[in-house]
Design a protein around this motif. Structure first.
Motif, PDB file in Angstrom:
ATOM      1  N   MET A 117      58.937  35.491  47.866  1.00 29.08           N
ATOM      2  CA  MET A 117      57.505  35.717  47.643  1.00 29.08           C
ATOM      3  C   MET A 117      56.945  34.602  46.762  1.00 29.08           C
ATOM      4  O   MET A 117      57.633  34.029  45.934  1.00 29.08           O
ATOM      5  N   THR A 118      55.674  34.313  46.949  1.00 26.73           N
ATOM      6  CA  THR A 118      55.022  33.231  46.204  1.00 26.73           C
ATOM      7  C   THR A 118      53.718  33.726  45.603  1.00 26.73           C
ATOM      8  O   THR A 118      53.214  34.793  45.954  1.00 26.73           O
ATOM      9  N   ARG A 119      53.178  32.937  44.698  1.00 26.69           N
ATOM     10  CA  ARG A 119      51.863  33.210  44.120  1.00 26.69           C
ATOM     11  C   ARG A 119      50.909  32.116  44.565  1.00 26.69           C
ATOM     12  O   ARG A 119      51.267  30.939  44.562  1.00 26.69           O
ATOM     13  N   MET A 120      49.682  32.518  44.932  1.00 19.07           N
ATOM     14  CA  MET A 120      48.743  31.553  45.492  1.00 19.07           C
ATOM     15  C   MET A 120      47.458  31.418  44.697  1.00 19.07           C
ATOM     16  O   MET A 120      46.551  30.707  45.107  1.00 19.07           O
ATOM     17  N   ALA A 121      47.380  32.082  43.543  1.00 19.59           N
ATOM     18  CA  ALA A 121      46.168  31.978  42.736  1.00 19.59           C
ATOM     19  C   ALA A 121      45.934  30.550  42.271  1.00 19.59           C
ATOM     20  O   ALA A 121      44.790  30.118  42.098  1.00 19.59           O
ATOM     21  N   GLY A 122      47.003  29.805  42.077  1.00 23.99           N
ATOM     22  CA  GLY A 122      46.875  28.441  41.582  1.00 23.99           C
ATOM     23  C   GLY A 122      46.708  27.395  42.666  1.00 23.99           C
ATOM     24  O   GLY A 122      46.699  26.193  42.357  1.00 23.99           O
ATOM     25  N   LEU A 123      46.549  27.819  43.911  1.00 20.65           N
ATOM     26  CA  LEU A 123      46.381  26.867  45.003  1.00 20.65           C
ATOM     27  C   LEU A 123      45.144  26.001  44.771  1.00 20.65           C
ATOM     28  O   LEU A 123      44.081  26.500  44.386  1.00 20.65           O
ATOM     29  N   ARG A 133      35.921  29.428  51.180  1.00 20.47           N
ATOM     30  CA  ARG A 133      34.652  28.868  51.667  1.00 20.47           C
ATOM     31  C   ARG A 133      34.908  27.440  52.136  1.00 20.47           C
ATOM     32  O   ARG A 133      35.488  26.645  51.394  1.00 20.47           O
ATOM     33  N   LEU A 134      34.464  27.123  53.326  1.00 23.94           N
ATOM     34  CA  LEU A 134      34.430  25.728  53.720  1.00 23.94           C
ATOM     35  C   LEU A 134      33.413  25.010  52.844  1.00 23.94           C
ATOM     36  O   LEU A 134      32.421  25.612  52.425  1.00 23.94           O
ATOM     37  N   TRP A 147      38.673  27.723  47.087  1.00 24.66           N
ATOM     38  CA  TRP A 147      39.655  28.802  47.038  1.00 24.66           C
ATOM     39  C   TRP A 147      39.611  29.464  45.670  1.00 24.66           C
ATOM     40  O   TRP A 147      39.590  28.793  44.645  1.00 24.66           O
ATOM     41  N   GLN A 148      39.582  30.775  45.650  1.00 26.87           N
ATOM     42  CA  GLN A 148      39.580  31.517  44.394  1.00 26.87           C
ATOM     43  C   GLN A 148      40.299  32.839  44.615  1.00 26.87           C
ATOM     44  O   GLN A 148      40.083  33.507  45.640  1.00 26.87           O
ATOM     45  N   ALA A 170      44.147  40.846  50.122  1.00 29.04           N
ATOM     46  CA  ALA A 170      43.051  40.779  51.098  1.00 29.04           C
ATOM     47  C   ALA A 170      42.391  39.414  50.960  1.00 29.04           C
ATOM     48  O   ALA A 170      42.473  38.760  49.916  1.00 29.04           O
ATOM     49  N   VAL A 171      41.739  38.993  52.036  1.00 28.89           N
ATOM     50  CA  VAL A 171      41.063  37.690  52.063  1.00 28.89           C
ATOM     51  C   VAL A 171      39.615  37.905  52.476  1.00 28.89           C
ATOM     52  O   VAL A 171      39.330  38.674  53.400  1.00 28.89           O
TER      53      VAL A 171
END
Length: 270
Positions: free
Chosen positions: A1-7, A24-25, A14-15, A57-58
């Motif tokens: 598993m990974t964390r994506m908040a810091g992407l 958002r584009l 991205w937030q 969720a996205v």
């Protein structure tokens, strides 16, 4: 598993907050067109979401009053005209892989549309789980208007399942614009809301989903997609197995104990 908040993507905003990712584009001056790079980065991001432990969720949002104007005429369509078949097929497979990644990411995707959502932008909306729009939304699968077939990125498979074969055929053959009101009436959009309330409405939906049994939501998304190609007997058996898996989660037990205690269950996603 990974964390994506810091992407930190290069080609879109991205937030992550409260387990909800916002996308958002980010070319509002051009109505947010896609490029080769943004396609690839979106595809890789949605692939990564399948393993993200901090996103449940996205929400895909508009930017500057528009959702997406499709593939950039200068950055994508121009170069494609000069490509040989090998390069063209690599590109069309990559764009299809974005839809595959969205369907397989294991997270419900809520897309909020204002302004234009055309071409590949309309496909992104189509590939989402829940679609909300403003009355001003303009959606078009306009591939035939640039000399291409309407069968792009899964449109001929997915769109008829949402709005019906005849309606999908009309949009895919003509490339005409579907208004917000028409999209809601046909079931493409779940509902219409005013532009000022669009983001809040989409985020509210996402937070309600995140407050639920998120492991089970992932199972629901998987079954919604996999059962397209199943017969009824197969689908019922697949759902029996899926539900038995969910019955082993602590969330199932939490719901039972909360019901007995006349309390609202607090789910933890496992």
């Amino acid at each position: 598993m990974t964390r994506m908040a810091g992407l930190e993507p290069k080609h879109f905003l991205w937030q992550v907050e409260d387990r909800v990712a916002r996308v958002r584009l980010d070319r509002p001056e051009r109505k947010n067109p896609l490029t080769f790079d943004s396609y690839a980065e979106l595809r890789d991001t949605f692939r990564g979401l399948r393993y993200a432990e901090d996103v449940d969720a996205v929400v895909f949002l508009p930017n500057g009053g528009n959702f997406c104007s499709g593939g950039d005429v200068h950055d994508i369509i121009g170069p494609l005209v000069g490509m040989e078949m090998k390069g063209l097929l690599a590109f069309t497979r990559m764009t299809g892989d974005l839809v595959k990644a969205m369907l397989a990411c294991g997270k419900p995707i809520i897309t909020a549309v204002d302004g234009v959502a055309v071409g590949a932008g309309a496909i992104i909306v189509m590939a989402s789980d829940i679609r909300i729009a403003t009355p001003e939304a303009k959606t078009a699968f306009l591939f035939t208007r640039v000399g291409l077939a309407g069968c792009d990125m899964g449109a001929c498979a997915i769109l008829p399942r949402i709005i019906g074969q005849g309606r999908a055929a009309e949009l895919l053959y003509t490339g005409r614009t579907m208004s917000g009101a028409e999209g809601e009436r046909w079931g493409f959009y779940n509902r219409l809301v005013d532009a000022g309330a669009l983001e809040a409405d989409a985020l509210d939906m996402a937070h309600r989903i995140v407050a639920g049994p998120t492991f089970a939501h992932g199972i629901t998304k998987t079954q919604l997609n996999q059962e397209w190609s199943m017969g009824l007997d197969q689908a019922i058996e697949a759902e029996a197995q899926a539900q038995a898996i969910c019955m082993q989660t602590r969330d199932f037990e939490r719901a039972y104990r909360a019901f007995v205690a006349r309390q609202t269950p607090v789910f933890e996603g496992a």
